[in-house]
Scaffold this active site. Structure first.
Site, PDB file in Angstrom:
ATOM      1  N   LYS A  13      58.904  76.863 -10.825  1.00  0.00           N
ATOM      2  CA  LYS A  13      58.345  75.700 -10.666  1.00  0.00           C
ATOM      3  C   LYS A  13      59.471  74.820 -10.290  1.00  0.00           C
ATOM      4  O   LYS A  13      59.417  73.901  -9.161  1.00  0.00           O
ATOM      5  CB  LYS A  13      57.781  74.880 -11.876  1.00  0.00           C
ATOM      6  CG  LYS A  13      56.600  75.534 -12.340  1.00  0.00           C
ATOM      7  CD  LYS A  13      55.775  74.722 -13.555  1.00  0.00           C
ATOM      8  CE  LYS A  13      56.579  74.604 -14.687  1.00  0.00           C
ATOM      9  NZ  LYS A  13      56.744  75.904 -15.541  1.00  0.00           N
ATOM     10  N   ARG A  88      51.391  69.312 -19.721  1.00  0.00           N
ATOM     11  CA  ARG A  88      51.282  70.773 -20.356  1.00  0.00           C
ATOM     12  C   ARG A  88      50.285  70.691 -21.449  1.00  0.00           C
ATOM     13  O   ARG A  88      50.042  71.996 -22.106  1.00  0.00           O
ATOM     14  CB  ARG A  88      52.531  70.813 -21.071  1.00  0.00           C
ATOM     15  CG  ARG A  88      53.755  71.449 -20.134  1.00  0.00           C
ATOM     16  CD  ARG A  88      54.873  71.504 -21.095  1.00  0.00           C
ATOM     17  NE  ARG A  88      55.799  72.465 -20.777  1.00  0.00           N
ATOM     18  CZ  ARG A  88      57.123  72.656 -20.172  1.00  0.00           C
ATOM     19  NH1 ARG A  88      57.126  71.482 -19.543  1.00  0.00           N
ATOM     20  NH2 ARG A  88      57.573  73.581 -20.063  1.00  0.00           N
ATOM     21  N   ARG A 122      68.647  83.757 -15.789  1.00  0.00           N
ATOM     22  CA  ARG A 122      68.677  82.468 -15.284  1.00  0.00           C
ATOM     23  C   ARG A 122      69.698  81.747 -15.733  1.00  0.00           C
ATOM     24  O   ARG A 122      69.915  81.703 -16.993  1.00  0.00           O
ATOM     25  CB  ARG A 122      67.202  81.758 -15.514  1.00  0.00           C
ATOM     26  CG  ARG A 122      67.312  80.352 -14.840  1.00  0.00           C
ATOM     27  CD  ARG A 122      65.725  79.831 -15.042  1.00  0.00           C
ATOM     28  NE  ARG A 122      65.147  79.662 -16.147  1.00  0.00           N
ATOM     29  CZ  ARG A 122      63.922  78.923 -16.580  1.00  0.00           C
ATOM     30  NH1 ARG A 122      63.247  78.509 -15.334  1.00  0.00           N
ATOM     31  NH2 ARG A 122      63.698  78.435 -17.693  1.00  0.00           N
ATOM     32  N   ARG A 151      70.446  78.187 -20.447  1.00  0.00           N
ATOM     33  CA  ARG A 151      69.678  77.291 -21.331  1.00  0.00           C
ATOM     34  C   ARG A 151      69.386  77.802 -22.744  1.00  0.00           C
ATOM     35  O   ARG A 151      69.070  79.154 -22.815  1.00  0.00           O
ATOM     36  CB  ARG A 151      68.375  76.712 -20.708  1.00  0.00           C
ATOM     37  CG  ARG A 151      68.445  75.682 -19.627  1.00  0.00           C
ATOM     38  CD  ARG A 151      67.134  75.665 -19.043  1.00  0.00           C
ATOM     39  NE  ARG A 151      65.989  75.350 -19.690  1.00  0.00           N
ATOM     40  CZ  ARG A 151      64.529  75.289 -19.314  1.00  0.00           C
ATOM     41  NH1 ARG A 151      64.443  75.105 -18.081  1.00  0.00           N
ATOM     42  NH2 ARG A 151      63.715  75.196 -20.153  1.00  0.00           N
ATOM     43  N   ARG A 162      57.806  80.167 -25.943  1.00  0.00           N
ATOM     44  CA  ARG A 162      57.353  79.299 -25.026  1.00  0.00           C
ATOM     45  C   ARG A 162      56.318  79.830 -24.320  1.00  0.00           C
ATOM     46  O   ARG A 162      55.203  79.016 -23.790  1.00  0.00           O
ATOM     47  CB  ARG A 162      58.293  79.032 -23.962  1.00  0.00           C
ATOM     48  CG  ARG A 162      59.644  78.017 -24.600  1.00  0.00           C
ATOM     49  CD  ARG A 162      60.667  78.321 -23.770  1.00  0.00           C
ATOM     50  NE  ARG A 162      60.672  77.618 -22.389  1.00  0.00           N
ATOM     51  CZ  ARG A 162      61.400  77.969 -21.390  1.00  0.00           C
ATOM     52  NH1 ARG A 162      62.516  78.662 -21.535  1.00  0.00           N
ATOM     53  NH2 ARG A 162      61.522  77.567 -20.405  1.00  0.00           N
TER      54      ARG A 162
HETATM   55  P1  AMP Z   1      61.153  73.001 -18.993  1.00  0.00           P
HETATM   56  O1  AMP Z   1      62.259  72.535 -18.411  1.00  0.00           O
HETATM   57  O2  AMP Z   1      59.927  72.345 -18.137  1.00  0.00           O
HETATM   58  O3  AMP Z   1      60.711  74.503 -19.314  1.00  0.00           O
HETATM   59  O4  AMP Z   1      60.929  72.302 -20.315  1.00  0.00           O
HETATM   60  C1  AMP Z   1      61.749  72.524 -21.345  1.00  0.00           C
HETATM   61  C2  AMP Z   1      61.099  72.019 -22.842  1.00  0.00           C
HETATM   62  O5  AMP Z   1      60.872  70.377 -22.615  1.00  0.00           O
HETATM   63  C3  AMP Z   1      59.881  72.596 -23.133  1.00  0.00           C
HETATM   64  O6  AMP Z   1      59.999  73.891 -23.682  1.00  0.00           O
HETATM   65  C4  AMP Z   1      59.539  71.494 -24.009  1.00  0.00           C
HETATM   66  O7  AMP Z   1      59.759  71.638 -25.267  1.00  0.00           O
HETATM   67  C5  AMP Z   1      60.040  70.335 -23.394  1.00  0.00           C
HETATM   68  N1  AMP Z   1      58.790  69.664 -22.329  1.00  0.00           N
HETATM   69  C6  AMP Z   1      59.074  69.642 -21.091  1.00  0.00           C
HETATM   70  N2  AMP Z   1      58.086  69.087 -20.599  1.00  0.00           N
HETATM   71  C7  AMP Z   1      57.207  68.824 -21.679  1.00  0.00           C
HETATM   72  C8  AMP Z   1      55.739  68.434 -21.838  1.00  0.00           C
HETATM   73  N3  AMP Z   1      55.088  67.769 -20.666  1.00  0.00           N
HETATM   74  N4  AMP Z   1      55.376  68.310 -22.780  1.00  0.00           N
HETATM   75  C9  AMP Z   1      55.978  68.818 -24.022  1.00  0.00           C
HETATM   76  N5  AMP Z   1      57.112  68.992 -24.031  1.00  0.00           N
HETATM   77  C10 AMP Z   1      57.669  68.996 -22.772  1.00  0.00           C
END
Ligand code: AMP
Length: 205
Positions: A13, A88, A122, A151, A162
């Protein structure tokens, strides 16, 4: 243009959002990047979010919805944006619908086995957010000079959680947006350029 990029963690994404922004001159909004920036700045929001992020859990809907609402009010987003990592949950999608009329939701479909391989290799630049994969890039510094890191939530056990959270909370959004006639499904397998070309062909009116 107002777009949402939907798909499991590791679907690409972030990479596709960057390419789409260049193509359409729109802005990228990643809720994950916003939360990581809050954490780095040690704000109350960032410290609260950290306990969820490190376990691979979702940050509570109310927190995320308020954060995105405030962000979208900023003038730089008036010409359009692509939301990456939001919504999400169904509750987030319902809230978004109250204040935004979306043009399309692009669903990047990728097999979980490929995702595990992608995420485990990654690496991310803390300065510009660029993403690399160890199998294509042997250096440990970004082209901008930042030192690449993995990360903490890209470690295998957290990735598995996740993916489980994605299945339970986020996958229902596929049917949700399909029913609204907004869903555009693209295979996220292949090189970033190949996936980008497929998305561009699909978004042509
Ligand atoms: P990402 O970088 O999009 O994979 O997000 C990393 C982490 O941030 C996720 O595993 C969640 O813990 C939190 N997070 C990001 N976006 C959301 C969202 N829309 N709703 C809830 N938690 C989020």
């Amino acid at each position: 243009m107002r777009l949402v990029l939907l798909g499991p963690p590791g679907a690409g994404k972030g990479t596709q959002a960057a390419l789409l922004c260049r193509r359409y001159g729109i802005k990228h909004i990643s809720t994950g990047d916003m939360l990581r920036a809050e954490l780095l700045a040690k704000t109350k929001l960032g410290l609260e979010a950290h306990s969820y992020i490190e376990k691979g859990e979702l940050v509570p809907d109310s927190v995320i919805i308020d954060m995105v609402k405030a962000k979208l009010k900023e003038p730089e987003f008036k010409n359009g944006y692509i939301l990456d990592g939001f919504p999400r949950t169904i509750a987030q999608a319902d809230a978004l619908e109250q204040f935004v009329k979306l043009d399309a939701v692009i669903y990047l479909e990728v097999d979980f086995e490929i995702i595990i391989k992608r995420i485990s290799g990654r690496r991310r630049c803390p300065d510009c957010g660029a993403i690399y994969h160890v199998s294509h890039y042997a250096e440990n510094t970004c082209s901008c000079g930042g030192v690449l890191y993995q990360r903490e939530d890209d470690k295998l056990e957290t990735v598995k959680n996740r993916l489980a959270v994605y299945e339970a909370e986020t996958r229902p959004l596929i049917a949700y947006y399909s029913q609204k006639g907004l869903l555009r499904t693209v295979s996220g397998e292949g090189s970033p350029e190949e996936v980008d070309a497929k998305i561009a062909a699909m978004l042509v009116p």
